[in-house]
Design a protein around this motif. Structure first.
Motif, PDB file in Angstrom:
ATOM      1  N   GLN A 252       0.806  -1.226   0.000  1.00 34.68           N
ATOM      2  CA  GLN A 252       0.000   0.000   0.000  1.00 34.68           C
ATOM      3  C   GLN A 252       0.835   1.270   0.000  1.00 34.68           C
ATOM      4  O   GLN A 252       0.398   2.284  -0.523  1.00 34.68           O
ATOM      5  CB  GLN A 252      -0.922   0.021   1.217  1.00 34.68           C
ATOM      6  CG  GLN A 252      -2.180  -0.766   1.005  1.00 34.68           C
ATOM      7  CD  GLN A 252      -3.142  -0.543   2.136  1.00 34.68           C
ATOM      8  OE1 GLN A 252      -2.763  -0.527   3.294  1.00 34.68           O
ATOM      9  NE2 GLN A 252      -4.407  -0.362   1.803  1.00 34.68           N
ATOM     10  N   LYS A 253       2.027   1.216   0.560  1.00 39.76           N
ATOM     11  CA  LYS A 253       2.815   2.445   0.639  1.00 39.76           C
ATOM     12  C   LYS A 253       3.252   2.958  -0.732  1.00 39.76           C
ATOM     13  O   LYS A 253       3.664   4.100  -0.868  1.00 39.76           O
ATOM     14  CB  LYS A 253       4.029   2.258   1.548  1.00 39.76           C
ATOM     15  CG  LYS A 253       5.076   1.288   1.051  1.00 39.76           C
ATOM     16  CD  LYS A 253       6.164   1.159   2.092  1.00 39.76           C
ATOM     17  CE  LYS A 253       7.172   0.107   1.705  1.00 39.76           C
ATOM     18  NZ  LYS A 253       8.209  -0.018   2.727  1.00 39.76           N
ATOM     19  N   TYR A 254       3.110   2.113  -1.777  1.00 42.49           N
ATOM     20  CA  TYR A 254       3.474   2.546  -3.130  1.00 42.49           C
ATOM     21  C   TYR A 254       2.274   3.065  -3.924  1.00 42.49           C
ATOM     22  O   TYR A 254       2.437   3.512  -5.045  1.00 42.49           O
ATOM     23  CB  TYR A 254       4.110   1.391  -3.905  1.00 42.49           C
ATOM     24  CG  TYR A 254       5.360   0.859  -3.248  1.00 42.49           C
ATOM     25  CD1 TYR A 254       6.458   1.668  -3.042  1.00 42.49           C
ATOM     26  CD2 TYR A 254       5.429  -0.467  -2.837  1.00 42.49           C
ATOM     27  CE1 TYR A 254       7.583   1.181  -2.426  1.00 42.49           C
ATOM     28  CE2 TYR A 254       6.567  -0.958  -2.229  1.00 42.49           C
ATOM     29  CZ  TYR A 254       7.639  -0.127  -2.024  1.00 42.49           C
ATOM     30  OH  TYR A 254       8.768  -0.605  -1.432  1.00 42.49           O
TER      31      TYR A 254
ATOM     32  N   GLY B 294       0.451   5.743  -3.710  1.00 41.96           N
ATOM     33  CA  GLY B 294       0.564   7.145  -4.084  1.00 41.96           C
ATOM     34  C   GLY B 294       1.477   7.341  -5.281  1.00 41.96           C
ATOM     35  O   GLY B 294       1.217   8.170  -6.154  1.00 41.96           O
ATOM     36  N   ARG B 295       2.547   6.569  -5.338  1.00 43.68           N
ATOM     37  CA  ARG B 295       3.479   6.675  -6.465  1.00 43.68           C
ATOM     38  C   ARG B 295       2.807   6.194  -7.750  1.00 43.68           C
ATOM     39  O   ARG B 295       2.998   6.764  -8.809  1.00 43.68           O
ATOM     40  CB  ARG B 295       4.732   5.837  -6.169  1.00 43.68           C
ATOM     41  CG  ARG B 295       5.719   5.739  -7.284  1.00 43.68           C
ATOM     42  CD  ARG B 295       6.448   7.065  -7.481  1.00 43.68           C
ATOM     43  NE  ARG B 295       7.331   7.022  -8.622  1.00 43.68           N
ATOM     44  CZ  ARG B 295       8.633   7.186  -8.545  1.00 43.68           C
ATOM     45  NH1 ARG B 295       9.215   7.408  -7.393  1.00 43.68           N
ATOM     46  NH2 ARG B 295       9.368   7.147  -9.630  1.00 43.68           N
TER      47      ARG B 295
ATOM     48  N   ILE C  11      -0.507   6.148  -8.361  1.00 41.80           N
ATOM     49  CA  ILE C  11      -1.583   7.074  -8.714  1.00 41.80           C
ATOM     50  C   ILE C  11      -1.002   8.384  -9.249  1.00 41.80           C
ATOM     51  O   ILE C  11      -1.432   8.886 -10.274  1.00 41.80           O
ATOM     52  CB  ILE C  11      -2.502   7.329  -7.503  1.00 41.80           C
ATOM     53  CG1 ILE C  11      -3.214   6.034  -7.111  1.00 41.80           C
ATOM     54  CG2 ILE C  11      -3.501   8.434  -7.820  1.00 41.80           C
ATOM     55  CD1 ILE C  11      -3.921   6.082  -5.774  1.00 41.80           C
TER      56      ILE C  11
ATOM     57  N   LYS D  23       0.350  12.551  -8.569  1.00 45.90           N
ATOM     58  CA  LYS D  23      -0.324  13.761  -8.127  1.00 45.90           C
ATOM     59  C   LYS D  23      -1.575  13.988  -8.965  1.00 45.90           C
ATOM     60  O   LYS D  23      -1.491  14.081 -10.184  1.00 45.90           O
ATOM     61  CB  LYS D  23       0.623  14.954  -8.240  1.00 45.90           C
ATOM     62  CG  LYS D  23       0.108  16.207  -7.603  1.00 45.90           C
ATOM     63  CD  LYS D  23       1.159  17.305  -7.618  1.00 45.90           C
ATOM     64  CE  LYS D  23       0.638  18.534  -6.903  1.00 45.90           C
ATOM     65  NZ  LYS D  23       1.660  19.579  -6.837  1.00 45.90           N
ATOM     66  N   LYS D  24      -2.718  14.030  -8.297  1.00 52.75           N
ATOM     67  CA  LYS D  24      -4.024  14.197  -8.946  1.00 52.75           C
ATOM     68  C   LYS D  24      -4.267  13.144 -10.030  1.00 52.75           C
ATOM     69  O   LYS D  24      -4.929  13.398 -11.028  1.00 52.75           O
ATOM     70  CB  LYS D  24      -4.167  15.603  -9.521  1.00 52.75           C
ATOM     71  CG  LYS D  24      -4.151  16.686  -8.457  1.00 52.75           C
ATOM     72  CD  LYS D  24      -4.394  18.043  -9.049  1.00 52.75           C
ATOM     73  CE  LYS D  24      -4.388  19.093  -7.953  1.00 52.75           C
ATOM     74  NZ  LYS D  24      -4.626  20.432  -8.478  1.00 52.75           N
TER      75      LYS D  24
ATOM     76  N   THR E 229      -6.888   1.156  -2.984  1.00 52.17           N
ATOM     77  CA  THR E 229      -5.965   1.393  -1.870  1.00 52.17           C
ATOM     78  C   THR E 229      -6.500   0.874  -0.548  1.00 52.17           C
ATOM     79  O   THR E 229      -5.783   0.854   0.435  1.00 52.17           O
ATOM     80  CB  THR E 229      -5.661   2.904  -1.730  1.00 52.17           C
ATOM     81  OG1 THR E 229      -6.886   3.594  -1.545  1.00 52.17           O
ATOM     82  CG2 THR E 229      -4.938   3.427  -2.944  1.00 52.17           C
TER      83      THR E 229
END
Length: 169
Positions: A49-51, A53-54, A56, A58-59, A79
């Motif tokens: 899960q920590k990846y 954001g990478r 997805i 920014k926006k 997520t």
């Protein structure tokens, strides 16, 4: 190292017998999105899960970029599940989208090497090399202004030797 994935023909049921997907490299594994399930018209990739954001971005920029590079592909990131999943669907090049997601996961995993105490140690060492190199280039410039070409060259060559890529960290 590899992973197991079950495959299915378009619109058919998944095969009972899983097939191994070969991977290379010591750092490969679940962190790189190697846990892949191919089922009919979709591919599901599981990753820590920590990846998320990478992947997805920014926006949603990273996912949108992958979908743009692979027309006809839709990517959904879940997520809330543990591990997080990326589901690739659509009639586009799903395999290419999979490779692009794995590439992003690899970049995210490699970036971890620069966090924490080890990252601080490496940055401090790089700063040390940069300061030494800068001082040697300054000495080279001073020697050049004194019209001492031999000394200028000596300092310049020494500065090149102290470039971190050429030094053992």
């Amino acid at each position: 190292m590899g992973c197991w994935c079950s495959t299915a023909a378009e619109g058919g049921a998944p095969e009972k017998r899983p097939t191994q997907v070969a991977k290379e490299g010591k750092k490969e594994g679940k962190k790189h999105g190697d846990n892949i399930v191919k089922d009919g018209n979709k591919i599901v990739v599981s990753f820590d899960q920590k990846y998320a954001g990478r992947i997805i971005g920014k926006k949603g920029a990273t996912i949108k970029g992958i979908e743009h590079k692979c027309p006809g592909v839709h990517i959904h990131i879940d997520t809330k599940s543990r591990p997080a999943t990326a589901t690739i669907t659509g009639k586009g090049d799903r395999e290419r989208a999979l490779k692009l997601i794995q590439k992003e996961l690899k970049h995210a995993y490699d970036a971890e090497d620069y966090e924490g105490p080890e990252g601080r140690r490496l940055r401090a060492k790089a700063d040390e090399y940069a300061k030494k190199r800068s001082k040697l280039y300054e000495e080279s410039q001073k020697a050049y202004k004194r019209h001492d070409g031999a000394a200028a060259k000596k300092y310049s060559e020494e500065a090149k030797k102290n470039w971190p890529r050429n030094a053992q960290v």
